[in-house]
Design a protein around this motif. Structure first.
Motif, PDB file in Angstrom:
ATOM      1  N   GLN A 424       1.028  -1.089   0.024  1.00 48.41           N
ATOM      2  CA  GLN A 424       0.069  -0.053  -0.110  1.00 48.41           C
ATOM      3  C   GLN A 424       1.011   1.206  -0.106  1.00 48.41           C
ATOM      4  O   GLN A 424       1.964   1.216   0.351  1.00 48.41           O
ATOM      5  N   GLY A 425       0.161   2.415  -0.646  1.00 49.39           N
ATOM      6  CA  GLY A 425       0.790   3.605  -0.455  1.00 49.39           C
ATOM      7  C   GLY A 425      -0.136   4.382  -1.220  1.00 49.39           C
ATOM      8  O   GLY A 425      -1.256   4.411  -1.463  1.00 49.39           O
ATOM      9  N   ASN A 426       0.703   5.616  -1.778  1.00 47.86           N
ATOM     10  CA  ASN A 426      -0.367   6.511  -2.446  1.00 47.86           C
ATOM     11  C   ASN A 426      -1.138   5.985  -3.709  1.00 47.86           C
ATOM     12  O   ASN A 426      -2.115   6.728  -4.030  1.00 47.86           O
ATOM     13  N   LEU A 427      -0.426   5.102  -4.359  1.00 50.12           N
ATOM     14  CA  LEU A 427      -1.093   4.393  -5.434  1.00 50.12           C
ATOM     15  C   LEU A 427      -2.498   3.653  -5.067  1.00 50.12           C
ATOM     16  O   LEU A 427      -3.207   3.244  -5.834  1.00 50.12           O
ATOM     17  N   GLY A 428      -2.469   3.311  -3.627  1.00 48.97           N
ATOM     18  CA  GLY A 428      -3.800   2.464  -3.131  1.00 48.97           C
ATOM     19  C   GLY A 428      -3.175   1.221  -2.714  1.00 48.97           C
ATOM     20  O   GLY A 428      -2.101   1.231  -1.985  1.00 48.97           O
ATOM     21  N   ARG A 429      -4.052   0.283  -2.422  1.00 48.43           N
ATOM     22  CA  ARG A 429      -3.835  -1.025  -1.991  1.00 48.43           C
ATOM     23  C   ARG A 429      -3.785  -2.108  -3.058  1.00 48.43           C
ATOM     24  O   ARG A 429      -4.472  -2.111  -3.820  1.00 48.43           O
ATOM     25  N   SER A 430      -2.739  -3.085  -2.753  1.00 45.39           N
ATOM     26  CA  SER A 430      -2.903  -4.200  -3.742  1.00 45.39           C
ATOM     27  C   SER A 430      -2.178  -5.374  -3.209  1.00 45.39           C
ATOM     28  O   SER A 430      -1.798  -5.350  -1.977  1.00 45.39           O
ATOM     29  N   VAL A 431      -2.103  -6.559  -3.787  1.00 42.87           N
ATOM     30  CA  VAL A 431      -1.691  -7.574  -3.381  1.00 42.87           C
ATOM     31  C   VAL A 431      -0.566  -8.309  -4.091  1.00 42.87           C
ATOM     32  O   VAL A 431      -0.447  -7.811  -5.322  1.00 42.87           O
ATOM     33  N   MET A 432       0.216  -9.003  -3.719  1.00 39.26           N
ATOM     34  CA  MET A 432       1.493  -9.361  -4.253  1.00 39.26           C
ATOM     35  C   MET A 432       1.935 -10.947  -3.877  1.00 39.26           C
ATOM     36  O   MET A 432       1.886 -11.223  -2.560  1.00 39.26           O
ATOM     37  N   LYS A 433       1.653 -11.877  -4.689  1.00 37.02           N
ATOM     38  CA  LYS A 433       2.174 -13.144  -4.698  1.00 37.02           C
ATOM     39  C   LYS A 433       3.717 -13.385  -4.569  1.00 37.02           C
ATOM     40  O   LYS A 433       4.303 -13.381  -5.634  1.00 37.02           O
ATOM     41  N   THR A 434       4.039 -13.595  -3.260  1.00 38.65           N
ATOM     42  CA  THR A 434       5.775 -13.479  -3.208  1.00 38.65           C
ATOM     43  C   THR A 434       6.409 -14.893  -3.203  1.00 38.65           C
ATOM     44  O   THR A 434       7.294 -15.219  -3.362  1.00 38.65           O
ATOM     45  N   SER A 435       5.475 -15.926  -3.055  1.00 42.59           N
ATOM     46  CA  SER A 435       5.890 -17.586  -2.735  1.00 42.59           C
ATOM     47  C   SER A 435       6.555 -18.062  -3.712  1.00 42.59           C
ATOM     48  O   SER A 435       7.393 -19.118  -3.844  1.00 42.59           O
ATOM     49  N   SER A 436       6.093 -17.506  -5.261  1.00 39.33           N
ATOM     50  CA  SER A 436       6.461 -18.086  -6.471  1.00 39.33           C
ATOM     51  C   SER A 436       7.939 -17.096  -6.984  1.00 39.33           C
ATOM     52  O   SER A 436       8.308 -17.379  -8.035  1.00 39.33           O
ATOM     53  N   LEU A 437       7.990 -16.061  -6.260  1.00 42.07           N
ATOM     54  CA  LEU A 437       9.235 -15.166  -6.901  1.00 42.07           C
ATOM     55  C   LEU A 437      10.515 -16.142  -6.718  1.00 42.07           C
ATOM     56  O   LEU A 437      11.015 -16.330  -5.687  1.00 42.07           O
ATOM     57  N   PRO A 438      11.594 -16.020  -7.708  1.00 39.14           N
ATOM     58  CA  PRO A 438      12.549 -16.853  -7.944  1.00 39.14           C
ATOM     59  C   PRO A 438      13.591 -16.417  -6.530  1.00 39.14           C
ATOM     60  O   PRO A 438      14.124 -17.124  -6.184  1.00 39.14           O
ATOM     61  N   LYS A 439      13.658 -15.052  -6.309  1.00 39.76           N
ATOM     62  CA  LYS A 439      14.642 -14.606  -5.287  1.00 39.76           C
ATOM     63  C   LYS A 439      13.758 -14.002  -3.990  1.00 39.76           C
ATOM     64  O   LYS A 439      14.504 -13.436  -3.129  1.00 39.76           O
ATOM     65  N   GLY A 440      12.598 -14.467  -3.767  1.00 37.93           N
ATOM     66  CA  GLY A 440      11.868 -13.978  -2.868  1.00 37.93           C
ATOM     67  C   GLY A 440      11.377 -12.406  -2.697  1.00 37.93           C
ATOM     68  O   GLY A 440      11.174 -11.899  -3.939  1.00 37.93           O
ATOM     69  N   ASP A 441      11.216 -11.904  -1.756  1.00 38.29           N
ATOM     70  CA  ASP A 441      10.793 -10.383  -1.567  1.00 38.29           C
ATOM     71  C   ASP A 441      11.709  -9.325  -2.596  1.00 38.29           C
ATOM     72  O   ASP A 441      12.850  -9.898  -2.745  1.00 38.29           O
ATOM     73  N   VAL A 442      11.018  -8.341  -3.064  1.00 36.99           N
ATOM     74  CA  VAL A 442      12.037  -7.616  -3.815  1.00 36.99           C
ATOM     75  C   VAL A 442      11.677  -6.016  -3.110  1.00 36.99           C
ATOM     76  O   VAL A 442      10.779  -6.064  -2.745  1.00 36.99           O
ATOM     77  N   SER A 443      12.555  -5.146  -3.802  1.00 42.51           N
ATOM     78  CA  SER A 443      12.536  -3.834  -3.282  1.00 42.51           C
ATOM     79  C   SER A 443      13.343  -3.194  -4.407  1.00 42.51           C
ATOM     80  O   SER A 443      14.643  -3.172  -4.284  1.00 42.51           O
ATOM     81  N   PHE A 444      12.842  -2.376  -4.970  1.00 46.22           N
ATOM     82  CA  PHE A 444      13.438  -1.238  -6.079  1.00 46.22           C
ATOM     83  C   PHE A 444      12.704  -0.262  -6.626  1.00 46.22           C
ATOM     84  O   PHE A 444      11.393  -0.500  -6.700  1.00 46.22           O
ATOM     85  N   THR A 445      13.265   0.363  -7.223  1.00 49.50           N
ATOM     86  CA  THR A 445      12.440   1.909  -7.701  1.00 49.50           C
ATOM     87  C   THR A 445      12.995   1.857  -9.175  1.00 49.50           C
ATOM     88  O   THR A 445      13.989   1.713  -9.572  1.00 49.50           O
ATOM     89  N   ALA A 446      11.897   1.965 -10.098  1.00 49.05           N
ATOM     90  CA  ALA A 446      12.319   2.268 -11.574  1.00 49.05           C
ATOM     91  C   ALA A 446      11.410   3.067 -12.052  1.00 49.05           C
ATOM     92  O   ALA A 446      10.162   3.415 -11.613  1.00 49.05           O
ATOM     93  N   PRO A 447      11.622   3.401 -13.494  1.00 49.37           N
ATOM     94  CA  PRO A 447      10.809   4.210 -14.104  1.00 49.37           C
ATOM     95  C   PRO A 447       9.188   3.618 -14.597  1.00 49.37           C
ATOM     96  O   PRO A 447       9.515   2.601 -14.908  1.00 49.37           O
TER      97      PRO A 447
END
Length: 609
Positions: A424-447
């Motif tokens: 959640q943040g200024n864009l609103g609320r959403s869900v993310m499925k992280t159980s299938s991500l190859p490297k687990g949790d992510v955190s990055f900023t991009a255009p």
């Protein structure tokens, strides 16, 4: 009892106090002592059994035996539902052995998301859930029935059937699965060919051959998408016979379980001694059990809407924070594609539902003081069905995982949490499925790279326009915009770019497939772009933070700058509301609630139908 489980359950009970009270009052008012057909006039009743055989008419005249309605979602285009062609007669014959009668009360539509993915018909997929609920209610409204058998498996069908059953909460319901198809080619091989085709390295003929080797016979598709998530959740909530969800379609055991389901519903009608209406089964604790099972297995993100809608149909209000908190306290116990290489048949062979129940109960991660179609408590669900000299029995033949690469223990799970995060943040609320991500949790900023359809992103990929790190914003895909189709075509190109080493993520007010999850995706964004969501103000090149570690999704643009921006006008929405029958669904679509409220048109936001 696990402290997180207890805390979440208690706040759901408190939040739902008034709506649940109103629901139960409605249920009690609808209850009729004795057979329901007794309230019908002679003319009503004559119409109701005019087509019955003479013996069935005589039974229905006597008012001392039950009449069971059958709601079927049979069609022979949908592989999972094709086996249902013969179920009504099997069910009728089994119920006749108990001295009661069964009638097909009605049919409901059942579309295949596998056929409509990326096609105009997919825009009707989520809407079909509410249509299914409405259609089922029409069939049951004749008031001829003392209980019902619900025949459904796939994506929107089971949630719609559960919602309609809860509208008739004074009746008992047994849900009757039909089982998965045999295993075809491996999921890894299927994915490999899809990726090669997306890169233009293999043609349509090779792709079709691969897909046909995967989806190849009657039965449910074997990956762990929404269809199999439905089956697992419904059994965990006590609406299936124990161990019946994943017995293969074409087996003697499957037929025995189908007959047993028919007989079981007659035992729990108001004419018997074990009256168990569905309103008694689906309570706050059962809903929490369903959510926990979904999280423990890395199930479909579609249930962040479906379980919400199902619960609200029973006057129970859950939200995404409940999902996220339960995820933090629920270990990931299975590796089934897409969060592993195994399919649902391999899960079943490794011990399946009986082992899953045992592991969750041993860790105090399930409420055991619940009601099911088989009585009180979940202990019966830790047993496995089999045939002993032709007789159906349940035994403790499987007490632990036969393959710990597929089903882990609660003490040594694959991950300490269920892999579902709320962002959640200024864009609103959403869900993310992280159980299938190859490297687990992510955190990055991009255009941001902004699109208004999955097809536009696919074209940009083919034209080699998706260079460097970026966050794909695919907007005007929400419930009120175009019915919230699954954006299946986004996965292959984004996955390829991720495999090449680019940091990519997706932010959308649309849905992703229950079999997706390889690419970080903040999905189901609410409020949606067409309904005042900030997604409508995102411009190409704006920086976006996607952070599943801290649960954030932020548009990094100064508030003063945002205040000067106008909401973008959707360029494609009008044309995506016309054709393939979509023009008939305008009223339904415009009344859909937000994704976190279940994306439903059938009840108000306070949860009261």
């Amino acid at each position: 009892m696990n402290s997180i489980l207890q805390e979440v359950t208690e706040r759901i009970v408190e939040r739902s106090k008034e709506s649940r009270k109103a629901y139960l009052k409605k249920v009690e008012a609808a209850r009729v002592k004795g057979p329901h057909r007794e309230v019908l006039s002679c003319g009503n009743l004559a119409h109701g059994y005019a087509a019955c055989a003479k013996n069935d008419k005589n039974i229905l005249k006597q008012f001392n035996k039950s009449n069971i309605g059958i709601i079927t979602s049979y069609n022979d285009m949908l592989s999972a539902h094709q086996p249902y062609e013969y179920y009504p007669q099997i069910l009728k014959d089994a119920i006749a052995e108990t001295g009661s009668v069964a009638q097909v009360a009605g049919g409901v539509p059942a579309m295949c998301d596998g056929v409509t993915q990326g096609q105009p018909g997919m825009d009707l997929s989520l809407l079909s859930r509410d249509v299914i609920a409405l259609s089922s209610c029409v069939g049951l409204s004749h008031n001829m029935f003392d209980g019902a058998l619900m025949l459904g498996i796939c994506d929107k069908i089971v949630p719609g059937l559960v919602m309609s059953a809860l509208a008739f909460g004074h009746l008992p319901f047994v849900f009757v699965p039909a089982g998965p198809m045999p295993t075809g080619i491996s999921n890894s091989e299927k994915t490999r060919v899809r990726m090669l085709h997306a890169e233009g390295k293999v043609g349509r003929e090779a792709l079709l051959e691969s897909e046909s080797a995967s989806y190849h016979s009657p039965g449910t598709c074997t990956f762990y998408g929404t269809a199999n998530s439905n089956q697992l959740v419904v059994e965990m909530m006590g609406l299936h016979l124990p161990g019946s969800s994943f017995v293969e379609t074409d087996s003697v055991l499957r037929t025995a379980l189908t007959k047993a389901a028919a007989k079981q519903v007659t035992r729990i009608t108001d004419l018997g001694t074990e009256y168990t209406p569905i309103a008694k089964i689906v309570d706050e604790k059962a809903v929490v059990n369903g959510i926990v099972s979904l999280l423990a297995t890395g199930g479909s993100t579609n249930h962040t809407m479906h379980l919400v809608a199902m619960a609200r149909s029973a006057g129970i209000i859950v939200n995404w924070t409940d999902f996220a908190d339960l995820s933090n306290g629920t270990p990931l116990l299975t590796r089934i594609y897409p969060n592993g290489s195994a399919d649902i048949n391999q899960f079943h062979d490794a011990g399946g539902m009986a082992v899953l129940f045992r592991e969750l109960l041993s860790a105090d991660l399930l409420h055991n003081d619940v009601h099911t179609i088989c009585g009180q408590g979940l202990d019966k669900y830790t047993k496995t069905p089999s045939l002993d000299d032709g007789e159906l029995v349940w035994s403790e033949s499987v007490t632990k995982s036969k393959d710990k690469t597929i089903i882990a223990t609660a003490k040594l799970p694959f991950k300490p949490n269920g892999g579902l995060q709320v962002l959640q943040g200024n864009l609103g609320r959403s869900v993310m499925k992280t159980s299938s991500l190859p490297k687990g949790d992510v955190s990055f900023t991009a255009p941001a790279k902004v699109f208004e359809s999955q097809h536009d992103l696919e074209k940009a990929f083919q034209n080699k326009e998706l260079e460097g790190d970026f966050v794909a914003v695919v907007r005007f895909q929400g419930p009120k915009a175009i019915g919230m189709p699954e954006l299946h075509k986004l996965t292959p190109p984004l996955a390829i770019l991720q495999d090449r080493g680019q940091n990519v993520a997706l932010v959308t007010d649309g849905r992703m497939s229950g079999a997706s999850g390889k690419v970080p995706a903040a999905i189901h964004m609410t409020p949606e772009a067409i309904d005042g969501g900030l997604l409508a103000k995102v411009k190409e090149g704006d920086l976006i933070l996607v952070d599943s570690i801290n649960g954030k999704v932020e548009l990094l643009v100064d508030e003063k700058e945002l205040a000067t921006r106008e909401n973008a006008m959707p360029g494609l929405v009008d044309q995506e509301r016309i054709g393939m029958g979509r023009e008939f669904f305008g009223a339904l679509r415009s009344n859909l609630s937000g994704a976190e409220e279940g994306a439903c048109s059938l009840f108000t936001l306070d949860g009261v139908s």
